[in-house]
Write a protein that holds these residues in place. Structure first.
Motif, PDB file in Angstrom:
ATOM      1  N   HIS A   1       0.812  -1.224   0.000  1.00 19.12           N
ATOM      2  CA  HIS A   1       0.000   0.000   0.000  1.00 19.12           C
ATOM      3  C   HIS A   1       0.840   1.266   0.000  1.00 19.12           C
ATOM      4  O   HIS A   1       0.329   2.354  -0.275  1.00 19.12           O
ATOM      5  CB  HIS A   1      -0.936   0.010   1.214  1.00 19.12           C
ATOM      6  CG  HIS A   1      -2.078  -0.937   1.065  1.00 19.12           C
ATOM      7  ND1 HIS A   1      -2.917  -1.265   2.101  1.00 19.12           N
ATOM      8  CD2 HIS A   1      -2.527  -1.651  -0.008  1.00 19.12           C
ATOM      9  CE1 HIS A   1      -3.835  -2.132   1.680  1.00 19.12           C
ATOM     10  NE2 HIS A   1      -3.599  -2.383   0.412  1.00 19.12           N
ATOM     11  N   ASN A   2       2.121   1.122   0.291  1.00 16.67           N
ATOM     12  CA  ASN A   2       2.993   2.300   0.327  1.00 16.67           C
ATOM     13  C   ASN A   2       4.015   2.323  -0.810  1.00 16.67           C
ATOM     14  O   ASN A   2       4.917   3.158  -0.816  1.00 16.67           O
ATOM     15  CB  ASN A   2       3.729   2.347   1.677  1.00 16.67           C
ATOM     16  CG  ASN A   2       2.768   2.566   2.834  1.00 16.67           C
ATOM     17  OD1 ASN A   2       2.012   3.520   2.853  1.00 16.67           O
ATOM     18  ND2 ASN A   2       2.786   1.669   3.810  1.00 16.67           N
ATOM     19  N   LEU A   3       3.849   1.412  -1.783  1.00 17.78           N
ATOM     20  CA  LEU A   3       4.723   1.389  -2.959  1.00 17.78           C
ATOM     21  C   LEU A   3       4.098   2.161  -4.109  1.00 17.78           C
ATOM     22  O   LEU A   3       2.880   2.142  -4.304  1.00 17.78           O
ATOM     23  CB  LEU A   3       4.985  -0.063  -3.402  1.00 17.78           C
ATOM     24  CG  LEU A   3       5.874  -0.926  -2.495  1.00 17.78           C
ATOM     25  CD1 LEU A   3       5.926  -2.344  -3.034  1.00 17.78           C
ATOM     26  CD2 LEU A   3       7.279  -0.340  -2.421  1.00 17.78           C
ATOM     27  N   GLU A   4       4.934   2.847  -4.869  1.00 15.32           N
ATOM     28  CA  GLU A   4       4.458   3.590  -6.044  1.00 15.32           C
ATOM     29  C   GLU A   4       3.870   2.624  -7.067  1.00 15.32           C
ATOM     30  O   GLU A   4       4.486   1.619  -7.415  1.00 15.32           O
ATOM     31  CB  GLU A   4       5.626   4.368  -6.668  1.00 15.32           C
ATOM     32  CG  GLU A   4       5.224   5.433  -7.668  1.00 15.32           C
ATOM     33  CD  GLU A   4       4.747   6.712  -7.007  1.00 15.32           C
ATOM     34  OE1 GLU A   4       4.111   7.520  -7.697  1.00 15.32           O
ATOM     35  OE2 GLU A   4       5.021   6.890  -5.801  1.00 15.32           O
TER      36      GLU A   4
ATOM     37  N   GLY B   1       0.833   6.890  -8.093  1.00 11.56           N
ATOM     38  CA  GLY B   1       1.002   7.159  -6.677  1.00 11.56           C
ATOM     39  C   GLY B   1       0.888   5.839  -5.926  1.00 11.56           C
ATOM     40  O   GLY B   1       0.734   4.778  -6.532  1.00 11.56           O
ATOM     41  N   THR B   2       0.964   5.890  -4.623  1.00 10.91           N
ATOM     42  CA  THR B   2       0.804   4.660  -3.842  1.00 10.91           C
ATOM     43  C   THR B   2      -0.682   4.388  -3.637  1.00 10.91           C
ATOM     44  O   THR B   2      -1.500   5.318  -3.626  1.00 10.91           O
ATOM     45  CB  THR B   2       1.498   4.786  -2.472  1.00 10.91           C
ATOM     46  OG1 THR B   2       0.783   5.751  -1.677  1.00 10.91           O
ATOM     47  CG2 THR B   2       2.941   5.228  -2.618  1.00 10.91           C
ATOM     48  N   PRO B   3      -1.076   3.136  -3.456  1.00 11.37           N
ATOM     49  CA  PRO B   3      -2.484   2.820  -3.178  1.00 11.37           C
ATOM     50  C   PRO B   3      -3.018   3.577  -1.963  1.00 11.37           C
ATOM     51  O   PRO B   3      -4.179   3.995  -1.949  1.00 11.37           O
ATOM     52  CB  PRO B   3      -2.457   1.311  -2.921  1.00 11.37           C
ATOM     53  CG  PRO B   3      -1.304   0.821  -3.721  1.00 11.37           C
ATOM     54  CD  PRO B   3      -0.272   1.906  -3.618  1.00 11.37           C
TER      55      PRO B   3
ATOM     56  N   GLN C   1      -6.638   7.802   0.157  1.00 11.35           N
ATOM     57  CA  GLN C   1      -6.873   9.015   0.945  1.00 11.35           C
ATOM     58  C   GLN C   1      -7.420  10.141   0.063  1.00 11.35           C
ATOM     59  O   GLN C   1      -8.282  10.916   0.496  1.00 11.35           O
ATOM     60  CB  GLN C   1      -5.567   9.461   1.621  1.00 11.35           C
ATOM     61  CG  GLN C   1      -5.037   8.498   2.663  1.00 11.35           C
ATOM     62  CD  GLN C   1      -6.005   8.247   3.796  1.00 11.35           C
ATOM     63  OE1 GLN C   1      -6.784   9.130   4.174  1.00 11.35           O
ATOM     64  NE2 GLN C   1      -5.972   7.038   4.343  1.00 11.35           N
ATOM     65  N   LEU C   2      -6.948  10.207  -1.185  1.00  8.87           N
ATOM     66  CA  LEU C   2      -7.441  11.225  -2.127  1.00  8.87           C
ATOM     67  C   LEU C   2      -8.919  10.977  -2.433  1.00  8.87           C
ATOM     68  O   LEU C   2      -9.720  11.921  -2.502  1.00  8.87           O
ATOM     69  CB  LEU C   2      -6.616  11.185  -3.414  1.00  8.87           C
ATOM     70  CG  LEU C   2      -7.031  12.168  -4.521  1.00  8.87           C
ATOM     71  CD1 LEU C   2      -6.915  13.613  -4.024  1.00  8.87           C
ATOM     72  CD2 LEU C   2      -6.176  11.960  -5.761  1.00  8.87           C
ATOM     73  N   GLY C   3      -9.279   9.712  -2.622  1.00  7.28           N
ATOM     74  CA  GLY C   3     -10.674   9.376  -2.884  1.00  7.28           C
ATOM     75  C   GLY C   3     -11.585   9.754  -1.730  1.00  7.28           C
ATOM     76  O   GLY C   3     -12.697  10.255  -1.937  1.00  7.28           O
ATOM     77  N   LEU C   4     -11.096   9.553  -0.496  1.00  7.96           N
ATOM     78  CA  LEU C   4     -11.881   9.946   0.674  1.00  7.96           C
ATOM     79  C   LEU C   4     -12.051  11.463   0.742  1.00  7.96           C
ATOM     80  O   LEU C   4     -13.122  11.969   1.093  1.00  7.96           O
ATOM     81  CB  LEU C   4     -11.197   9.442   1.956  1.00  7.96           C
ATOM     82  CG  LEU C   4     -11.228   7.934   2.221  1.00  7.96           C
ATOM     83  CD1 LEU C   4     -10.470   7.613   3.497  1.00  7.96           C
ATOM     84  CD2 LEU C   4     -12.653   7.418   2.323  1.00  7.96           C
ATOM     85  N   ALA C   5     -10.981  12.179   0.374  1.00 10.34           N
ATOM     86  CA  ALA C   5     -11.041  13.638   0.423  1.00 10.34           C
ATOM     87  C   ALA C   5     -12.009  14.190  -0.621  1.00 10.34           C
ATOM     88  O   ALA C   5     -12.733  15.162  -0.370  1.00 10.34           O
ATOM     89  CB  ALA C   5      -9.640  14.213   0.203  1.00 10.34           C
ATOM     90  N   LEU C   6     -12.051  13.566  -1.797  1.00  5.94           N
ATOM     91  CA  LEU C   6     -12.911  14.048  -2.886  1.00  5.94           C
ATOM     92  C   LEU C   6     -14.365  13.610  -2.732  1.00  5.94           C
ATOM     93  O   LEU C   6     -15.285  14.383  -2.987  1.00  5.94           O
ATOM     94  CB  LEU C   6     -12.370  13.554  -4.233  1.00  5.94           C
ATOM     95  CG  LEU C   6     -11.010  14.114  -4.660  1.00  5.94           C
ATOM     96  CD1 LEU C   6     -10.543  13.449  -5.944  1.00  5.94           C
ATOM     97  CD2 LEU C   6     -11.075  15.630  -4.844  1.00  5.94           C
ATOM     98  N   GLY C   7     -14.560  12.374  -2.337  1.00  8.81           N
ATOM     99  CA  GLY C   7     -15.928  11.839  -2.284  1.00  8.81           C
ATOM    100  C   GLY C   7     -16.518  11.707  -0.900  1.00  8.81           C
ATOM    101  O   GLY C   7     -17.699  11.369  -0.760  1.00  8.81           O
ATOM    102  N   GLY C   8     -15.700  11.936   0.129  1.00  8.62           N
ATOM    103  CA  GLY C   8     -16.208  11.768   1.478  1.00  8.62           C
ATOM    104  C   GLY C   8     -16.089  10.316   1.933  1.00  8.62           C
ATOM    105  O   GLY C   8     -15.884   9.409   1.123  1.00  8.62           O
ATOM    106  N   GLU C   9     -16.235  10.107   3.213  1.00 14.25           N
ATOM    107  CA  GLU C   9     -16.066   8.757   3.762  1.00 14.25           C
ATOM    108  C   GLU C   9     -17.242   7.837   3.452  1.00 14.25           C
ATOM    109  O   GLU C   9     -17.085   6.641   3.298  1.00 14.25           O
ATOM    110  CB  GLU C   9     -15.860   8.835   5.281  1.00 14.25           C
ATOM    111  CG  GLU C   9     -14.533   9.458   5.660  1.00 14.25           C
ATOM    112  CD  GLU C   9     -14.251   9.315   7.145  1.00 14.25           C
ATOM    113  OE1 GLU C   9     -15.087   8.711   7.857  1.00 14.25           O
ATOM    114  OE2 GLU C   9     -13.203   9.795   7.601  1.00 14.25           O
ATOM    115  N   ARG C  10     -18.464   8.370   3.371  1.00 14.87           N
ATOM    116  CA  ARG C  10     -19.680   7.594   3.079  1.00 14.87           C
ATOM    117  C   ARG C  10     -19.749   6.315   3.926  1.00 14.87           C
ATOM    118  O   ARG C  10     -19.664   5.201   3.399  1.00 14.87           O
ATOM    119  CB  ARG C  10     -19.727   7.239   1.587  1.00 14.87           C
ATOM    120  CG  ARG C  10     -19.925   8.461   0.693  1.00 14.87           C
ATOM    121  CD  ARG C  10     -19.872   8.089  -0.768  1.00 14.87           C
ATOM    122  NE  ARG C  10     -18.519   7.784  -1.167  1.00 14.87           N
ATOM    123  CZ  ARG C  10     -18.166   7.411  -2.391  1.00 14.87           C
ATOM    124  NH1 ARG C  10     -19.088   7.281  -3.331  1.00 14.87           N
ATOM    125  NH2 ARG C  10     -16.913   7.154  -2.676  1.00 14.87           N
ATOM    126  N   PRO C  11     -19.853   6.440   5.224  1.00 15.06           N
ATOM    127  CA  PRO C  11     -19.847   5.269   6.112  1.00 15.06           C
ATOM    128  C   PRO C  11     -20.954   4.267   5.800  1.00 15.06           C
ATOM    129  O   PRO C  11     -20.816   3.077   6.088  1.00 15.06           O
ATOM    130  CB  PRO C  11     -20.028   5.884   7.509  1.00 15.06           C
ATOM    131  CG  PRO C  11     -20.608   7.232   7.270  1.00 15.06           C
ATOM    132  CD  PRO C  11     -20.037   7.695   5.970  1.00 15.06           C
TER     133      PRO C  11
END
Length: 221
Positions: A8-11, A17-19, A24-34
């Motif tokens: 998860h931390n490899l390019e 980018g890394t997974p 984290q980018l997806g969460l920032a753009l779309g929200g957490e949606r629990p």
């Protein structure tokens, strides 16, 4: 775990980018949606277990459902409404002692035949064992069928062989240890003999100096 700490931390070339970063980018753009999250609970674990080719098995009266040569049982199979019906099944590839059936809108845990022998055995082991049994019975009828009893007998025989191997290994280790003790004892005895004073030295030490003739003069140096 390797997936969490390294992968998860490899390019990643496809993600640019890394997974972890992309997540984290997806969460920032779309929200957490629990409300979209899937609980990692017992139901999730069962649903991700493998099933058979047919995905279902028939409940045999007094026997239960058969999965990969082995019958599995739960007391719910005593229900006349369930006997003879086909139910969805799941099995644990890392523990042949248990399986799951979907009855009355719930996943129910079942116990295998010869549970004490199949508990903790894997699907891979089962494949190896079944192949070995086929080899042993090649000369038999073509209609020869593998069943749980044959598999259990094979496992029991192998366990006895393993117990014998373990005992032999223990006996060999004990014999080696005793040999080392014998060598150590012999070495100590040899060293003790070497350290014993010679007979001449013993005789000298046993002299009675009181009986020696004393000189009545001495010469000054």
């Amino acid at each position: 775990m390797w997936t969490d700490e390294i992968y998860h931390n490899l390019e990643h070339p496809a993600l640019q980018g890394t997974p972890n970063e992309v997540f984290q980018l997806g969460l920032a753009l779309g929200g957490e949606r629990p409300y979209r999250l899937i609980r990692y609970d017992e139901i999730f674990k069962i649903m991700t277990l493998p099933t058979t080719t047919k995905q279902t098995a028939k409940v045999q009266i007094g026997m239960g459902v058969k999965i990969n040569y082995i019958y599995y049982w739960t007391d719910l199979f005593k229900d006349p409404e369930i006997e003879g019906t086909k139910v969805p099944v799941r099995f644990d590839p890392f523990d042949l002692g248990i399986a799951y059936v979907f009855i009355k809108r719930k996943w129910i845990k079942c116990i295998s035949q010869y549970y004490s022998l199949f508990k903790g055995r894997t699907e891979s082991e089962l494949k190896v064992i079944s192949n070995e049994i086929r080899k042993r019975h090649q000369s038999h009828s073509k209609n020869f069928n593998i069943n749980a009893k044959l598999i259990a007998m094979y496992i029991s025989q192998m366990e006895e062989v393993e117990k014998l191997k373990v005992q032999r290994a223990k006996d060999k280790e004990l014999k080696t240890s005793l040999s080392v003790l014998d060598l150590t004892r012999e070495s100590k005895e040899q060293n003790k003999e070497q350290l014993q004073p010679s007979s001449a030295l013993k005789a000298k030490n046993n002299l009675d100096y009181s009986k020696l003739k004393m000189l009545d003069f001495f010469e000054e140096c």
